[in-house]
Scaffold this motif. Structure first.
Motif, PDB file in Angstrom:
ATOM      1  N   LYS A 258      54.059  45.542  48.450  1.00  0.00           N
ATOM      2  CA  LYS A 258      54.276  44.168  47.963  1.00  0.00           C
ATOM      3  C   LYS A 258      53.122  43.258  48.383  1.00  0.00           C
ATOM      4  N   ASN A 259      51.948  43.850  48.564  1.00  0.00           N
ATOM      5  CA  ASN A 259      50.730  43.103  48.886  1.00  0.00           C
ATOM      6  C   ASN A 259      49.687  43.340  47.797  1.00  0.00           C
ATOM      7  N   ILE A 260      48.892  42.315  47.510  1.00  0.00           N
ATOM      8  CA  ILE A 260      47.779  42.425  46.572  1.00  0.00           C
ATOM      9  C   ILE A 260      46.512  41.978  47.289  1.00  0.00           C
ATOM     10  N   GLY A 261      45.420  42.709  47.079  1.00  0.00           N
ATOM     11  CA  GLY A 261      44.138  42.338  47.674  1.00  0.00           C
ATOM     12  C   GLY A 261      43.298  41.536  46.692  1.00  0.00           C
ATOM     13  N   LEU A 262      42.587  40.549  47.191  1.00  0.00           N
ATOM     14  CA  LEU A 262      41.685  39.730  46.384  1.00  0.00           C
ATOM     15  C   LEU A 262      40.322  39.691  47.056  1.00  0.00           C
ATOM     16  N   ILE A 263      39.264  39.953  46.283  1.00  0.00           N
ATOM     17  CA  ILE A 263      37.898  39.822  46.795  1.00  0.00           C
ATOM     18  C   ILE A 263      37.145  38.848  45.896  1.00  0.00           C
ATOM     19  N   ILE A 264      36.653  37.774  46.503  1.00  0.00           N
ATOM     20  CA  ILE A 264      35.889  36.766  45.755  1.00  0.00           C
ATOM     21  C   ILE A 264      34.503  36.613  46.375  1.00  0.00           C
ATOM     22  N   PRO A 265      33.510  36.202  45.592  1.00  0.00           N
ATOM     23  CA  PRO A 265      32.140  36.074  46.118  1.00  0.00           C
ATOM     24  C   PRO A 265      31.966  34.942  47.122  1.00  0.00           C
ATOM     25  N   SER A 266      32.767  33.868  46.972  1.00  0.00           N
ATOM     26  CA  SER A 266      32.591  32.698  47.836  1.00  0.00           C
ATOM     27  C   SER A 266      33.865  31.872  47.855  1.00  0.00           C
ATOM     28  N   VAL A 267      34.123  31.221  48.963  1.00  0.00           N
ATOM     29  CA  VAL A 267      35.271  30.316  49.026  1.00  0.00           C
ATOM     30  C   VAL A 267      34.806  28.867  48.898  1.00  0.00           C
ATOM     31  N   LEU A 268      33.492  28.643  48.949  1.00  0.00           N
ATOM     32  CA  LEU A 268      32.947  27.294  48.861  1.00  0.00           C
ATOM     33  C   LEU A 268      32.867  26.805  47.422  1.00  0.00           C
ATOM     34  N   ASN A 269      32.765  27.736  46.482  1.00  0.00           N
ATOM     35  CA  ASN A 269      32.720  27.379  45.067  1.00  0.00           C
ATOM     36  C   ASN A 269      34.112  26.954  44.611  1.00  0.00           C
TER      37      ASN A 269
ATOM     38  N   ILE B  33      46.314  32.690  41.490  1.00  0.00           N
ATOM     39  CA  ILE B  33      46.760  34.036  41.867  1.00  0.00           C
ATOM     40  C   ILE B  33      47.893  33.963  42.879  1.00  0.00           C
ATOM     41  N   GLU B  34      47.664  33.197  43.941  1.00  0.00           N
ATOM     42  CA  GLU B  34      48.651  33.124  45.025  1.00  0.00           C
ATOM     43  C   GLU B  34      49.990  32.588  44.543  1.00  0.00           C
ATOM     44  N   LYS B  35      49.942  31.586  43.691  1.00  0.00           N
ATOM     45  CA  LYS B  35      51.173  30.973  43.194  1.00  0.00           C
ATOM     46  C   LYS B  35      52.008  31.978  42.405  1.00  0.00           C
ATOM     47  N   HIS B  36      51.359  32.717  41.498  1.00  0.00           N
ATOM     48  CA  HIS B  36      52.104  33.682  40.680  1.00  0.00           C
ATOM     49  C   HIS B  36      52.636  34.835  41.531  1.00  0.00           C
ATOM     50  N   LEU B  37      51.821  35.319  42.478  1.00  0.00           N
ATOM     51  CA  LEU B  37      52.273  36.413  43.331  1.00  0.00           C
ATOM     52  C   LEU B  37      53.449  35.985  44.195  1.00  0.00           C
ATOM     53  N   ASP B  38      53.366  34.770  44.734  1.00  0.00           N
ATOM     54  CA  ASP B  38      54.457  34.255  45.569  1.00  0.00           C
ATOM     55  C   ASP B  38      55.757  34.162  44.782  1.00  0.00           C
ATOM     56  N   GLU B  39      55.657  33.725  43.541  1.00  0.00           N
ATOM     57  CA  GLU B  39      56.843  33.618  42.689  1.00  0.00           C
ATOM     58  C   GLU B  39      57.468  34.982  42.408  1.00  0.00           C
ATOM     59  N   ASN B  40      56.656  36.031  42.548  1.00  0.00           N
ATOM     60  CA  ASN B  40      57.142  37.384  42.276  1.00  0.00           C
ATOM     61  C   ASN B  40      57.317  38.233  43.533  1.00  0.00           C
ATOM     62  N   GLY B  41      57.325  37.561  44.685  1.00  0.00           N
ATOM     63  CA  GLY B  41      57.627  38.256  45.934  1.00  0.00           C
ATOM     64  C   GLY B  41      56.486  39.070  46.518  1.00  0.00           C
ATOM     65  N   TYR B  42      55.245  38.753  46.140  1.00  0.00           N
ATOM     66  CA  TYR B  42      54.085  39.472  46.663  1.00  0.00           C
ATOM     67  C   TYR B  42      53.272  38.564  47.587  1.00  0.00           C
ATOM     68  N   LYS B  43      52.593  39.198  48.536  1.00  0.00           N
ATOM     69  CA  LYS B  43      51.685  38.475  49.427  1.00  0.00           C
ATOM     70  C   LYS B  43      50.246  38.815  49.041  1.00  0.00           C
ATOM     71  N   LEU B  44      49.328  37.918  49.423  1.00  0.00           N
ATOM     72  CA  LEU B  44      47.927  38.059  49.038  1.00  0.00           C
ATOM     73  C   LEU B  44      47.038  38.218  50.265  1.00  0.00           C
ATOM     74  N   PHE B  45      46.192  39.266  50.257  1.00  0.00           N
ATOM     75  CA  PHE B  45      45.148  39.446  51.255  1.00  0.00           C
ATOM     76  C   PHE B  45      43.826  39.039  50.612  1.00  0.00           C
ATOM     77  N   THR B  46      43.147  38.038  51.154  1.00  0.00           N
ATOM     78  CA  THR B  46      41.910  37.544  50.552  1.00  0.00           C
ATOM     79  C   THR B  46      40.691  37.874  51.410  1.00  0.00           C
ATOM     80  N   SER B  47      39.652  38.415  50.783  1.00  0.00           N
ATOM     81  CA  SER B  47      38.390  38.722  51.456  1.00  0.00           C
ATOM     82  C   SER B  47      37.248  38.068  50.687  1.00  0.00           C
ATOM     83  N   ILE B  48      36.161  37.772  51.381  1.00  0.00           N
ATOM     84  CA  ILE B  48      35.008  37.097  50.775  1.00  0.00           C
ATOM     85  C   ILE B  48      33.782  37.984  50.920  1.00  0.00           C
ATOM     86  N   SER B  49      33.182  38.367  49.789  1.00  0.00           N
ATOM     87  CA  SER B  49      32.041  39.288  49.830  1.00  0.00           C
ATOM     88  C   SER B  49      30.722  38.588  50.146  1.00  0.00           C
ATOM     89  N   ASN B  50      30.668  37.264  49.951  1.00  0.00           N
ATOM     90  CA  ASN B  50      29.413  36.529  50.110  1.00  0.00           C
ATOM     91  C   ASN B  50      28.296  37.147  49.266  1.00  0.00           C
TER      92      ASN B  50
END
Length: 328
Positions: free
Chosen positions: A64-75, A85-102
């Motif tokens: 019930k976890n989803i991973g997210l990788i984005i290039p930057s959090v400053l953009n 993403i987080e809003k829809h996953l939360d509504e469906n009972g999933y949690k989000l793991f977020t990573s930043i590749s820079n």
């Protein structure tokens, strides 16, 4: 009393009950008597017991976890996608793991290896600039081959066995350029870009050039590209002093913002601006018409796609959903 983080085994020994009885009591199973459940639950509270969600996910076969990788959090664009993403996953009972590749392929690969080790049920990713430019997707193909559902967003790639969410970059670019030519009466519009090496950056450049050609405007030296903001700033200053451009189209947020900053410093008030922008800082310019990529909606669609793929892993047909970019 147990003083370290307790396990089911430790609680079992402390209360002289089987691990199965402890587990069922904590999940409020009707198979266990009320008195036993109360006894176990009270003891667990006093011990500060917390279930091991990773161990539980291994038993269930899903996290019930989803991973997210984005290039930057400053953009601001990626920040808004994350919200969707987080809003829809939360509504469906999933949690989000977020990573930043820079924008690093090495970091991206590291995070994918971690996420693919059983920590998530699916991955959403905007590939790093380094991955997109080198066109090396082995680390992503490895994850796909292992059966992990994957959804790409924003940046276009040649990956085949995954779903994606994009906008029509060419059409949005063409429309913005025509706005400068038709509505702002620009005779010498130029384009500025920090994403010229990326596929969606090339599509935006094609849209710009084709709009110029349609209106019989010379295309020579009409596009300024750069790898950094500093380089773009230097090139743009020279271009404005030389070519006397009367309109600037920004192919991405940072390029548009820098163009407006340089234009203001040089006091070139006659320049009209347009382009891609997800940053509210430009809101002070009421005359500015921008391309809104509907980032939050893009995030929601990416989340919907990954959950659909998780439920239908045997489906061999992959989908590309195109979000309408608004010219506002």
């Amino acid at each position: 009393m147990i003083h370290t983080r307790p396990t089911l085994s430790q609680i079992s020994k402390a209360l002289d009950l089987s691990i199965s009885t402890i587990s069922k009591s904590l999940s409020d199973s009707p198979e266990i008597s009320i008195s036993t459940k109360q006894k176990v639950q009270e003891f667990a509270r006093k011990c500060n017991y917390r279930p091991n969600s990773f161990a539980a996910s291994l038993r269930r076969g899903y996290t019930k976890n989803i991973g997210l990788i984005i290039p930057s959090v400053l953009n601001p664009f990626y920040a808004k996608v994350l919200v969707g993403i987080e809003k829809h996953l939360d509504e469906n009972g999933y949690k989000l793991f977020t990573s930043i590749s820079n924008e690093s392929a090495e970091k991206e690969s590291h995070y994918l290896r971690f996420l693919g080790s059983g920590y998530v049920d699916g991955v959403i990713i905007c590939v790093s600039k380094e991955t997109a430019i080198t066109n090396k997707y082995q680390h992503i193909n490895t994850l796909i081959a292992e059966g992990t559902p994957l959804v790409l967003f924003d940046r276009i790639s040649n990956l085949k066995k995954c779903d994606s969410v994009i906008i029509d970059d060419y059409k949005a670019s063409f429309k913005a350029t025509e706005h400068l030519i038709i509505n702002k009466k620009c005779k010498k519009p130029i384009m500025v870009s920090l994403i010229h090496q990326l596929e969606h950056g090339k599509l935006r450049a094609n849209g710009f050039i084709d709009a110029l050609k349609k209106h019989n405007i010379p295309t020579k030296n009409s596009i300024i590209t750069a790898a950094t903001i500093e380089e773009l700033s230097s090139k743009l200053k020279l271009a404005l002093q030389k070519n006397k451009a009367d309109g600037i189209y920004g192919a991405n947020d940072l390029a548009l913002e820098q163009a407006m900053t340089i234009g203001n410093r040089l006091q070139t008030n006659k320049i009209a601006y347009t382009g891609f922008c997800n940053n509210s800082k430009t809101g002070w310019n009421t005359a500015l018409k921008i391309i809104n990529q509907n980032a939050e909606k893009m995030g929601k669609e990416a989340a919907k796609l990954v959950l659909e793929r998780i439920k239908t892993t045997n489906n061999k047909e992959f989908y590309t959903r195109t979000i309408t970019a608004e010219f506002v």
